[in-house]
Design a protein around this motif. Structure first.
Motif, PDB file in Angstrom:
ATOM      1  N   GLY A  12      -2.455   3.572  -2.292  1.00  0.00           N
ATOM      2  CA  GLY A  12      -1.030   3.506  -1.973  1.00  0.00           C
ATOM      3  C   GLY A  12      -0.776   2.807  -0.651  1.00  0.00           C
ATOM      4  N   VAL A  13      -1.599   3.105   0.346  1.00  0.00           N
ATOM      5  CA  VAL A  13      -1.439   2.462   1.657  1.00  0.00           C
ATOM      6  C   VAL A  13      -1.732   0.973   1.540  1.00  0.00           C
ATOM      7  CG1 VAL A  13      -2.292   2.352   4.033  1.00  0.00           C
ATOM      8  CG2 VAL A  13      -1.931   4.569   2.955  1.00  0.00           C
ATOM      9  N   ASP A  14      -2.773   0.605   0.805  1.00  0.00           N
ATOM     10  CA  ASP A  14      -3.074  -0.821   0.607  1.00  0.00           C
ATOM     11  C   ASP A  14      -1.900  -1.549  -0.051  1.00  0.00           C
ATOM     12  OD1 ASP A  14      -5.442  -1.824   1.686  1.00  0.00           O
ATOM     13  OD2 ASP A  14      -6.676  -0.929   0.120  1.00  0.00           O
ATOM     14  N   ARG A  15      -1.295  -0.908  -1.053  1.00  0.00           N
ATOM     15  CA  ARG A  15      -0.153  -1.511  -1.752  1.00  0.00           C
ATOM     16  C   ARG A  15       1.028  -1.686  -0.798  1.00  0.00           C
ATOM     17  NH1 ARG A  15      -0.966   1.148  -5.932  1.00  0.00           N
ATOM     18  NH2 ARG A  15       0.165   3.014  -5.318  1.00  0.00           N
ATOM     19  N   ARG A  16       1.325  -0.656  -0.014  1.00  0.00           N
ATOM     20  CA  ARG A  16       2.445  -0.729   0.931  1.00  0.00           C
ATOM     21  C   ARG A  16       2.184  -1.752   2.032  1.00  0.00           C
ATOM     22  NH1 ARG A  16       2.408   4.948   2.867  1.00  0.00           N
ATOM     23  NH2 ARG A  16       4.111   4.346   4.228  1.00  0.00           N
ATOM     24  N   LEU A  17       0.938  -1.849   2.475  1.00  0.00           N
ATOM     25  CA  LEU A  17       0.578  -2.835   3.500  1.00  0.00           C
ATOM     26  C   LEU A  17       0.871  -4.245   2.984  1.00  0.00           C
ATOM     27  CD1 LEU A  17      -0.782  -3.056   6.345  1.00  0.00           C
ATOM     28  CD2 LEU A  17      -2.931  -3.412   5.144  1.00  0.00           C
ATOM     29  N   ALA A  18       0.499  -4.508   1.730  1.00  0.00           N
ATOM     30  CA  ALA A  18       0.747  -5.826   1.127  1.00  0.00           C
ATOM     31  C   ALA A  18       2.238  -6.072   0.932  1.00  0.00           C
ATOM     32  CB  ALA A  18       0.016  -5.933  -0.205  1.00  0.00           C
ATOM     33  N   ASP A  19       3.004  -5.031   0.573  1.00  0.00           N
ATOM     34  CA  ASP A  19       4.442  -5.185   0.330  1.00  0.00           C
ATOM     35  C   ASP A  19       5.237  -5.311   1.622  1.00  0.00           C
ATOM     36  OD1 ASP A  19       3.945  -4.994  -2.368  1.00  0.00           O
ATOM     37  OD2 ASP A  19       4.610  -2.914  -2.552  1.00  0.00           O
TER      38      ASP A  19
END
Length: 201
Positions: A28-35
């Motif tokens: 989830g953190v990786d996804r939010r970092l990319a977004d």
């Protein structure tokens, strides 16, 4: 020596900030970092790499272990120590701030045979910043329309998001203009060298 400097813009600090915003899994953190930081292009897996080391230092803690074969489902939350670190980072800057620009460094070491390649690089960066500026401006317009459509006061975080988007559009726009001017001057120099107007030695 502190674990982070006040100007730290590494994925490690961004990962910490995201976990402070809300507890989340590594994935989830990786996804939010990319977004949320798309233009920064942090490498994939930044959360997977940084969350365990943040936990070792006591800035975050593991609250739920994922299956043994799925470490990306490990869930973390921030600790008071991590919140304190981020607040210190938000409120402090090193003076004078470090100002580093890779193009300035490349111009310092440029040789004649590198000029055409640098012009192409500047052209590609200019295009990237122009696209990023257009995307940010579109987001600003959407946020403004959405705010006008509401008939009640806007939450301060929504308003802050709008300010951030405006600043982002301004920053990318200025970078695009700077690169356009730089490209024009480098192309002019290239033409002068080709025509013998300046010493090409």
């Amino acid at each position: 020596m502190p674990a982070f400097s006040s100007g730290d813009l590494t994925p490690r600090m961004m990962v910490l900030g995201l976990v402070i915003q809300q507890r989340d899994t590594v994935a989830g953190v990786d996804r939010r970092l990319a977004d949320q930081f798309a233009s920064a292009r942090f490498s994939r897996g930044s959360a997977h790499k940084n969350l365990p080391s943040l936990a070792e230092k006591g800035y975050v803690r593991l609250v739920r272990k994922g299956p043994p074969d799925e470490p990306t489902l490990d869930c973390y939350e921030a600790t008071p120590k991590g919140v304190e670190l981020l607040r210190g980072w938000l409120r402090h800057t090193e003076m004078p701030p470090a100002i580093r620009d890779s193009l300035q460094c490349k111009l310092e070491f440029l040789e004649r045979e590198d000029l055409a390649a640098l012009i192409q690089l500047v052209r590609e960066e200019e295009y990237a910043y122009t696209c990023a500026c257009d995307i940010a401006r579109s987001r600003v317009l959407r946020e403004q329309r959405s705010r006008r459509a509401r008939d009640r006061p806007v939450d301060w975080r929504i308003r802050l998001g709008g300010i951030r988007s405006k600043d982002e559009a301004t920053l990318w726009g200025l970078m695009s203009q700077r690169l356009e001017r730089l490209r024009d001057e480098l192309e002019e120099l290239f033409d002068e060298i080709s025509e013998g107007g300046v010493d090409g030695g």
